[in-house]
Structure formats: structure tokens, C-alpha cells
Scaffold this motif. Sequence first.
Motif, PDB file in Angstrom:
ATOM      1  N   MET A   1      53.972  -8.322  88.600  1.00 26.43           N
ATOM      2  CA  MET A   1      53.804  -6.928  88.236  1.00 26.43           C
ATOM      3  C   MET A   1      52.544  -6.782  87.402  1.00 26.43           C
ATOM      4  SD  MET A   1      56.576  -4.573  86.298  1.00 26.43           S
ATOM      5  CE  MET A   1      56.071  -3.176  85.372  1.00 26.43           C
ATOM      6  N   GLY A   2      51.770  -5.752  87.693  1.00 32.02           N
ATOM      7  CA  GLY A   2      50.548  -5.504  86.937  1.00 32.02           C
ATOM      8  C   GLY A   2      50.874  -4.898  85.584  1.00 32.02           C
ATOM      9  N   THR A   3      49.891  -4.313  84.970  1.00 33.67           N
ATOM     10  CA  THR A   3      50.063  -3.686  83.672  1.00 33.67           C
ATOM     11  C   THR A   3      50.996  -2.486  83.792  1.00 33.67           C
ATOM     12  OG1 THR A   3      47.833  -4.367  83.073  1.00 33.67           O
ATOM     13  CG2 THR A   3      48.830  -2.627  81.757  1.00 33.67           C
ATOM     14  N   GLN A   4      51.955  -2.397  82.878  1.00 29.53           N
ATOM     15  CA  GLN A   4      52.906  -1.295  82.916  1.00 29.53           C
ATOM     16  C   GLN A   4      52.246  -0.013  82.455  1.00 29.53           C
ATOM     17  OE1 GLN A   4      56.258  -1.154  80.118  1.00 29.53           O
ATOM     18  NE2 GLN A   4      57.590  -1.092  81.912  1.00 29.53           N
ATOM     19  N   ASN A   5      52.610   1.106  83.102  1.00 28.60           N
ATOM     20  CA  ASN A   5      52.101   2.410  82.720  1.00 28.60           C
ATOM     21  C   ASN A   5      53.120   3.478  83.123  1.00 28.60           C
ATOM     22  OD1 ASN A   5      51.647   3.150  85.522  1.00 28.60           O
ATOM     23  ND2 ASN A   5      49.842   1.832  85.447  1.00 28.60           N
ATOM     24  N   TYR A   6      52.752   4.743  82.986  1.00 28.17           N
ATOM     25  CA  TYR A   6      53.669   5.843  83.291  1.00 28.17           C
ATOM     26  C   TYR A   6      54.175   5.786  84.732  1.00 28.17           C
ATOM     27  CZ  TYR A   6      55.462  10.506  84.077  1.00 28.17           C
ATOM     28  OH  TYR A   6      56.276  11.568  84.415  1.00 28.17           O
ATOM     29  N   ASN A   7      53.318   5.427  85.659  1.00 21.15           N
ATOM     30  CA  ASN A   7      53.686   5.456  87.075  1.00 21.15           C
ATOM     31  C   ASN A   7      54.599   4.319  87.505  1.00 21.15           C
ATOM     32  OD1 ASN A   7      52.158   7.786  87.613  1.00 21.15           O
ATOM     33  ND2 ASN A   7      50.296   6.551  87.704  1.00 21.15           N
ATOM     34  N   ASN A   8      54.656   3.215  86.759  1.00 21.30           N
ATOM     35  CA  ASN A   8      55.460   2.078  87.215  1.00 21.30           C
ATOM     36  C   ASN A   8      56.449   1.578  86.165  1.00 21.30           C
ATOM     37  OD1 ASN A   8      53.941   0.625  85.384  1.00 21.30           O
ATOM     38  ND2 ASN A   8      52.910  -0.633  86.885  1.00 21.30           N
ATOM     39  N   HIS A   9      56.825   2.408  85.194  1.00 19.05           N
ATOM     40  CA  HIS A   9      57.663   1.913  84.105  1.00 19.05           C
ATOM     41  C   HIS A   9      59.157   1.907  84.413  1.00 19.05           C
ATOM     42  CE1 HIS A   9      58.141   6.205  83.296  1.00 19.05           C
ATOM     43  NE2 HIS A   9      59.145   5.918  82.484  1.00 19.05           N
ATOM     44  N   ARG A  10      59.570   2.499  85.510  1.00 19.26           N
ATOM     45  CA  ARG A  10      60.995   2.466  85.857  1.00 19.26           C
ATOM     46  C   ARG A  10      61.357   1.103  86.424  1.00 19.26           C
ATOM     47  NH1 ARG A  10      59.385   7.616  86.440  1.00 19.26           N
ATOM     48  NH2 ARG A  10      60.735   9.178  85.516  1.00 19.26           N
ATOM     49  N   LYS A  11      62.623   0.709  86.213  1.00 14.85           N
ATOM     50  CA  LYS A  11      63.058  -0.615  86.642  1.00 14.85           C
ATOM     51  C   LYS A  11      64.307  -0.498  87.509  1.00 14.85           C
ATOM     52  CE  LYS A  11      63.803  -5.198  84.774  1.00 14.85           C
ATOM     53  NZ  LYS A  11      63.883  -6.009  83.577  1.00 14.85           N
ATOM     54  N   TYR A  12      64.375  -1.319  88.536  1.00 13.00           N
ATOM     55  CA  TYR A  12      65.526  -1.321  89.437  1.00 13.00           C
ATOM     56  C   TYR A  12      66.203  -2.683  89.410  1.00 13.00           C
ATOM     57  CZ  TYR A  12      63.400   2.892  91.272  1.00 13.00           C
ATOM     58  OH  TYR A  12      62.872   4.138  91.387  1.00 13.00           O
ATOM     59  N   TYR A  13      67.521  -2.682  89.683  1.00 12.43           N
ATOM     60  CA  TYR A  13      68.290  -3.912  89.814  1.00 12.43           C
ATOM     61  C   TYR A  13      68.548  -4.092  91.311  1.00 12.43           C
ATOM     62  CZ  TYR A  13      71.999  -7.330  89.176  1.00 12.43           C
ATOM     63  OH  TYR A  13      72.760  -8.456  89.239  1.00 12.43           O
ATOM     64  N   PRO A  14      67.740  -4.916  91.989  1.00 12.42           N
ATOM     65  CA  PRO A  14      67.779  -4.989  93.454  1.00 12.42           C
ATOM     66  C   PRO A  14      69.159  -5.182  94.084  1.00 12.42           C
ATOM     67  CG  PRO A  14      65.860  -6.142  92.656  1.00 12.42           C
ATOM     68  CD  PRO A  14      66.676  -5.759  91.441  1.00 12.42           C
ATOM     69  N   PRO A  15      70.027  -6.086  93.592  1.00 10.17           N
ATOM     70  CA  PRO A  15      71.330  -6.208  94.259  1.00 10.17           C
ATOM     71  C   PRO A  15      72.131  -4.897  94.242  1.00 10.17           C
ATOM     72  CG  PRO A  15      70.975  -8.079  92.815  1.00 10.17           C
ATOM     73  CD  PRO A  15      69.868  -7.095  92.541  1.00 10.17           C
ATOM     74  N   HIS A  16      72.000  -4.149  93.167  1.00 13.39           N
ATOM     75  CA  HIS A  16      72.746  -2.894  93.052  1.00 13.39           C
ATOM     76  C   HIS A  16      72.058  -1.767  93.830  1.00 13.39           C
ATOM     77  CE1 HIS A  16      75.462  -0.037  91.081  1.00 13.39           C
ATOM     78  NE2 HIS A  16      74.419   0.747  90.975  1.00 13.39           N
ATOM     79  N   HIS A  17      70.765  -1.573  93.579  1.00 16.13           N
ATOM     80  CA  HIS A  17      70.043  -0.446  94.164  1.00 16.13           C
ATOM     81  C   HIS A  17      69.694  -0.627  95.639  1.00 16.13           C
ATOM     82  CE1 HIS A  17      69.153   0.455  89.854  1.00 16.13           C
ATOM     83  NE2 HIS A  17      69.391   1.669  90.293  1.00 16.13           N
ATOM     84  N   PHE A  18      69.466  -1.859  96.074  1.00 17.87           N
ATOM     85  CA  PHE A  18      68.954  -2.069  97.431  1.00 17.87           C
ATOM     86  C   PHE A  18      69.916  -2.811  98.351  1.00 17.87           C
ATOM     87  CE2 PHE A  18      65.154  -2.006  94.591  1.00 17.87           C
ATOM     88  CZ  PHE A  18      64.771  -0.713  94.908  1.00 17.87           C
TER      89      PHE A  18
END
Length: 145
Positions: A1-18
Motif C-alpha cells: 500500500m502506498g502513502t495513506q491519504n483521504y482517498n485510500n484511508h478506508r480499510k476492508y476485511y477481505p474474508p468478510h467483505h469479499f
Amino acid sequence: MGTQNYNNHRKYYPPHHFVYLPLLLGLEVFGIYKIFNDSEHQIVWILFSVIIFLILYLAVMIRQHYALGLQNRLVRLEFKQRYFELFNQRSDEVEEKLNFGQIAALRFAYDDEFKELLQKALHENISGDQIKKSIKNWREDLHRI
């Protein structure tokens, strides 16, 4: 993951979300499809769809309730600690004047911007989203749930 910013600060839990949620959603769609295309066992498919819907609903709500409740408490504690470190004072009065969105957004700002944005939040009542968009040097938070 690159530098965190407003556009990419949300986080997902892949087994649950995907995996888990899409699988339940797929079963729900399949059950509804079968209700209209299997008239011989329609009541079974209605029951199946209701049960899958309830499991899907509970999976979303329980996960959200516990994770967000705990995360919100930790964000508030982090704010109290950080405020004390920067100002050498308790934050109770200041915290009462801010809503949770503002407190949560301030954690992404480094100390110099934190002070400036805190004053804006207190005096101009800018929203949490406005605070996040105002941050010039984003302080990453990679440990969230």
C-alpha cells in the motif's frame, strides 16, 4: 500500500467483505430466484430466503456494532491522550464541544496541523470530512479494523 491519504484511508476485511457477505448475498438472490421458478417447493425457498436474509443482516449489524463501538472508544482515548501530550491539560471540555466525526478526523493530522484544525473545529465547527480534506500531511492509521 502506498502513502495513506483521504482517498485510500478506508480499510476492508477481505474474508468478510469479499467472501462471506457476497456468498450470503448470492444465496439470497438464488433463493429469491427459486421462489419464482420452483412453484412446487415455493414455501421452502421462501423460508430459505428469509433465513439467509436474517443471517446476512445479523452478520452485517453485529460486525459493525462491535467493531465500530470498540474503534470509537479507542479513537476517543487516543484523542484524550494526544490532547494531554500536546497541551498538558485534560480534554474533557474540548471533547464535549466536538462530535465524533471531528475527533476521528483529527487523528489523521500531525501535531502542528492537529492544533490548527482543532481550533477550526472548535471555532468554525468544520465537519470531520472537511478536516480530513484540509490535512496537508496525512498521518497514516494502518491499524484500524
